[in-house]
Design a protein around this motif. Sequence first.
Motif, PDB file in Angstrom:
ATOM      1  N   HIS A  46      12.162  -0.704  24.027  1.00  0.00           N
ATOM      2  CA  HIS A  46      12.900   0.400  24.645  1.00  0.00           C
ATOM      3  C   HIS A  46      12.475   1.692  23.966  1.00  0.00           C
ATOM      4  O   HIS A  46      12.697   1.871  22.765  1.00  0.00           O
ATOM      5  N   ARG A  47      11.815   2.538  24.736  1.00  0.00           N
ATOM      6  CA  ARG A  47      11.355   3.843  24.256  1.00  0.00           C
ATOM      7  C   ARG A  47      10.549   3.737  22.970  1.00  0.00           C
ATOM      8  O   ARG A  47      10.815   4.452  21.992  1.00  0.00           O
ATOM      9  N   VAL A  48       9.560   2.857  22.972  1.00  0.00           N
ATOM     10  CA  VAL A  48       8.700   2.707  21.804  1.00  0.00           C
ATOM     11  C   VAL A  48       7.475   3.600  21.922  1.00  0.00           C
ATOM     12  O   VAL A  48       7.099   4.023  23.012  1.00  0.00           O
ATOM     13  N   SER A  49       6.868   3.870  20.794  1.00  0.00           N
ATOM     14  CA  SER A  49       5.604   4.603  20.753  1.00  0.00           C
ATOM     15  C   SER A  49       4.469   3.586  20.909  1.00  0.00           C
ATOM     16  O   SER A  49       4.691   2.380  20.743  1.00  0.00           O
ATOM     17  N   PRO A  50       3.259   4.056  21.198  1.00  0.00           N
ATOM     18  CA  PRO A  50       2.126   3.109  21.254  1.00  0.00           C
ATOM     19  C   PRO A  50       1.984   2.323  19.944  1.00  0.00           C
ATOM     20  O   PRO A  50       1.713   1.132  19.956  1.00  0.00           O
ATOM     21  N   ILE A 111      -3.599  -0.870  26.029  1.00  0.00           N
ATOM     22  CA  ILE A 111      -2.423  -1.729  26.155  1.00  0.00           C
ATOM     23  C   ILE A 111      -1.218  -1.139  25.425  1.00  0.00           C
ATOM     24  O   ILE A 111      -0.125  -1.061  26.001  1.00  0.00           O
ATOM     25  N   PRO A 112      -1.351  -0.651  24.169  1.00  0.00           N
ATOM     26  CA  PRO A 112      -0.186  -0.037  23.522  1.00  0.00           C
ATOM     27  C   PRO A 112       0.345   1.175  24.303  1.00  0.00           C
ATOM     28  O   PRO A 112       1.553   1.366  24.406  1.00  0.00           O
ATOM     29  N   ASP A 113      -0.558   1.987  24.874  1.00  0.00           N
ATOM     30  CA  ASP A 113      -0.121   3.145  25.654  1.00  0.00           C
ATOM     31  C   ASP A 113       0.642   2.703  26.905  1.00  0.00           C
ATOM     32  O   ASP A 113       1.650   3.312  27.279  1.00  0.00           O
ATOM     33  N   LEU A 114       0.161   1.642  27.572  1.00  0.00           N
ATOM     34  CA  LEU A 114       0.852   1.124  28.760  1.00  0.00           C
ATOM     35  C   LEU A 114       2.261   0.648  28.413  1.00  0.00           C
ATOM     36  O   LEU A 114       3.234   0.969  29.100  1.00  0.00           O
ATOM     37  N   LEU A 115       2.363  -0.160  27.354  1.00  0.00           N
ATOM     38  CA  LEU A 115       3.674  -0.687  26.962  1.00  0.00           C
ATOM     39  C   LEU A 115       4.626   0.434  26.566  1.00  0.00           C
ATOM     40  O   LEU A 115       5.802   0.421  26.935  1.00  0.00           O
ATOM     41  N   ALA A 116       4.112   1.422  25.837  1.00  0.00           N
ATOM     42  CA  ALA A 116       4.956   2.553  25.446  1.00  0.00           C
ATOM     43  C   ALA A 116       5.412   3.330  26.677  1.00  0.00           C
ATOM     44  O   ALA A 116       6.596   3.688  26.790  1.00  0.00           O
ATOM     45  N   TYR A 117       4.503   3.567  27.602  1.00  0.00           N
ATOM     46  CA  TYR A 117       4.833   4.331  28.806  1.00  0.00           C
ATOM     47  C   TYR A 117       5.943   3.632  29.607  1.00  0.00           C
ATOM     48  O   TYR A 117       6.943   4.256  29.957  1.00  0.00           O
ATOM     49  N   VAL A 118       5.747   2.345  29.875  1.00  0.00           N
ATOM     50  CA  VAL A 118       6.744   1.611  30.658  1.00  0.00           C
ATOM     51  C   VAL A 118       8.067   1.553  29.912  1.00  0.00           C
ATOM     52  O   VAL A 118       9.134   1.733  30.502  1.00  0.00           O
ATOM     53  N   VAL A 129       6.709  -9.546  32.228  1.00  0.00           N
ATOM     54  CA  VAL A 129       5.246  -9.544  32.215  1.00  0.00           C
ATOM     55  C   VAL A 129       4.775  -8.175  32.689  1.00  0.00           C
ATOM     56  O   VAL A 129       5.221  -7.673  33.711  1.00  0.00           O
ATOM     57  N   VAL A 130       3.874  -7.585  31.925  1.00  0.00           N
ATOM     58  CA  VAL A 130       3.252  -6.319  32.306  1.00  0.00           C
ATOM     59  C   VAL A 130       1.782  -6.621  32.590  1.00  0.00           C
ATOM     60  O   VAL A 130       1.061  -7.085  31.710  1.00  0.00           O
ATOM     61  N   ALA A 131       1.361  -6.385  33.825  1.00  0.00           N
ATOM     62  CA  ALA A 131      -0.044  -6.562  34.201  1.00  0.00           C
ATOM     63  C   ALA A 131      -0.755  -5.231  33.987  1.00  0.00           C
ATOM     64  O   ALA A 131      -0.198  -4.167  34.255  1.00  0.00           O
ATOM     65  N   THR A 132      -1.981  -5.297  33.512  1.00  0.00           N
ATOM     66  CA  THR A 132      -2.659  -4.095  33.037  1.00  0.00           C
ATOM     67  C   THR A 132      -3.515  -3.383  34.059  1.00  0.00           C
ATOM     68  O   THR A 132      -4.019  -2.306  33.785  1.00  0.00           O
ATOM     69  N   GLY A 133      -3.740  -3.952  35.206  1.00  0.00           N
ATOM     70  CA  GLY A 133      -4.656  -3.362  36.176  1.00  0.00           C
ATOM     71  C   GLY A 133      -5.896  -4.215  36.301  1.00  0.00           C
ATOM     72  O   GLY A 133      -6.158  -5.088  35.473  1.00  0.00           O
ATOM     73  N   THR A 134      -6.663  -3.980  37.338  1.00  0.00           N
ATOM     74  CA  THR A 134      -7.765  -4.862  37.678  1.00  0.00           C
ATOM     75  C   THR A 134      -9.114  -4.165  37.523  1.00  0.00           C
ATOM     76  O   THR A 134      -9.228  -2.980  37.805  1.00  0.00           O
ATOM     77  N   PRO A 135     -10.133  -4.886  37.063  1.00  0.00           N
ATOM     78  CA  PRO A 135     -11.473  -4.291  37.007  1.00  0.00           C
ATOM     79  C   PRO A 135     -12.091  -4.213  38.401  1.00  0.00           C
ATOM     80  O   PRO A 135     -11.543  -4.744  39.367  1.00  0.00           O
ATOM     81  N   SER A 136     -13.234  -3.579  38.507  1.00  0.00           N
ATOM     82  CA  SER A 136     -13.917  -3.475  39.801  1.00  0.00           C
ATOM     83  C   SER A 136     -14.288  -4.872  40.297  1.00  0.00           C
ATOM     84  O   SER A 136     -14.349  -5.828  39.525  1.00  0.00           O
TER      85      SER A 136
END
Length: 165
Positions: A46-50, A111-118, A129-136
């Motif tokens: 909850h409201r963590v930094s990267p 990944i740390p930036d994504l988790l912090a943002y969410v 579960v947090v999915a990170t996005g897909t490659p090309s």
Amino acid sequence: MPKEPLFFLKPPSSVIASGDAIELPSQSKQVEHEGEIGLVIGKALHRVSPREAVDLQRVDSQWTRAKGFDTFCPIGEPGAVPNDLSSLRVVTRVNGEERQRGSASQMLFTIPDLLAYVSNVMTLEPGDVVATGTPSGVGILKAGDEVEVEIVGVSRVRNPVKAGA
């Protein structure tokens, strides 16, 4: 590149295990494979930094409907998490043919930036579960295909694709 990560929610009915069938809904004209690194949350964030997101290691859009159909979120068994999250690699195969390959080190947001943002929007609870996005390499699926997504050295999920009822 977006200024901030885009995210959406998937309903629990979209989650299936390895071996369960991905069902192609009749109302969708195009369903595509998108292999992603999935992060299983081990401790509430909850409201963590990267930095805090790494230490723990454990904009609304139209995508929720398009990506939230029943069976659209196969998830493999969680595996050991490496110390260096940027070393995680994802490979997607359709009918045994490699279609996607990417590394967390290539992602637009770490990944740390994504988790912090969410976690600054909503509390992430254990088991989320947090999915990170897909490659090309995203491509169309059809009934009879088999999709395999592997997080190299960590986890793998394999699912047949069938026409929906």
